[in-house]
Write a protein that holds these residues in place. Sequence first.
Motif, PDB file in Angstrom:
ATOM      1  N   ALA A  53       0.862  -1.183   0.000  1.00  9.36           N
ATOM      2  CA  ALA A  53       0.000   0.000   0.000  1.00  9.36           C
ATOM      3  C   ALA A  53       0.894   1.227   0.000  1.00  9.36           C
ATOM      4  O   ALA A  53       1.839   1.313   0.787  1.00  9.36           O
ATOM      5  N   PHE A  61      -4.960   5.985  -1.022  1.00  8.63           N
ATOM      6  CA  PHE A  61      -3.872   5.020  -1.157  1.00  8.63           C
ATOM      7  C   PHE A  61      -4.021   4.174  -2.419  1.00  8.63           C
ATOM      8  O   PHE A  61      -5.136   3.907  -2.859  1.00  8.63           O
ATOM      9  N   GLU A  62      -2.880   3.736  -2.940  1.00 12.81           N
ATOM     10  CA  GLU A  62      -2.874   2.723  -3.993  1.00 12.81           C
ATOM     11  C   GLU A  62      -2.483   1.414  -3.319  1.00 12.81           C
ATOM     12  O   GLU A  62      -1.433   1.320  -2.677  1.00 12.81           O
ATOM     13  N   VAL A  63      -3.330   0.408  -3.461  1.00 12.67           N
ATOM     14  CA  VAL A  63      -3.057  -0.923  -2.930  1.00 12.67           C
ATOM     15  C   VAL A  63      -2.755  -1.818  -4.120  1.00 12.67           C
ATOM     16  O   VAL A  63      -3.508  -1.857  -5.091  1.00 12.67           O
ATOM     17  N   CYS A  86      -4.158  -3.336  -9.094  1.00 15.00           N
ATOM     18  CA  CYS A  86      -4.195  -2.261  -8.105  1.00 15.00           C
ATOM     19  C   CYS A  86      -5.594  -1.712  -7.896  1.00 15.00           C
ATOM     20  O   CYS A  86      -6.465  -1.834  -8.759  1.00 15.00           O
ATOM     21  N   HIS A  99      -3.608   0.800   8.310  1.00 18.67           N
ATOM     22  CA  HIS A  99      -2.679  -0.203   7.782  1.00 18.67           C
ATOM     23  C   HIS A  99      -3.341  -1.570   7.641  1.00 18.67           C
ATOM     24  O   HIS A  99      -3.259  -2.188   6.566  1.00 18.67           O
ATOM     25  N   LEU A 102      -5.855  -1.550   4.749  1.00 21.17           N
ATOM     26  CA  LEU A 102      -5.210  -1.499   3.434  1.00 21.17           C
ATOM     27  C   LEU A 102      -4.603  -2.832   3.031  1.00 21.17           C
ATOM     28  O   LEU A 102      -4.583  -3.171   1.844  1.00 21.17           O
TER      29      LEU A 102
END
Length: 160
Positions: A53, A61-63, A86, A99, A102
């Motif tokens: 992440a 966010f980009e996961v 993604c 966290h 994500l």
Amino acid sequence: MSDETATPGADQAPLIINGQYIKDLSFEVPNAPRIFAELDGQPEVPINVDVTATPVGERFFEVSLKFRIEGRIKGKVAFIAELDYCAVATVNLPDEHIHPVLLIEVPRLMFPFARNILADLTRDGGFPPLMIQPLDFAAMYRNRVQAAQSQAAAENAAAN
């Protein structure tokens, strides 16, 4: 309640998947066409998965769900598939929950789409469709946290 004391994003959804996309996709059959003559059953298919992440903005966010799959038949490489799938997610939760959300919840939501891409990719590549069983992202997260704690403890012991 004033804006200063409100929980971040209290009036918004706790998790929003803004979009999902293929960031990188690769499929190769290095031993074609000979490998198809040896295709008499299911290939041996170890699957490597990683989740990351990256912050893009505040609470944005980009996961990334990364797969590397190397199918083998009788010890020979049948195919290599790599997918970096993604999602862009907005997380409106207290910082201590971001966290885990994500790295557990977002990949869990992304997984069916990535699994479908990989099944179509292997089928279109001339092999039986790869149907990956559901992954336990919570266990993956716990293992990652334990590994980080072990590494920190080892570094701390080495420093003393």
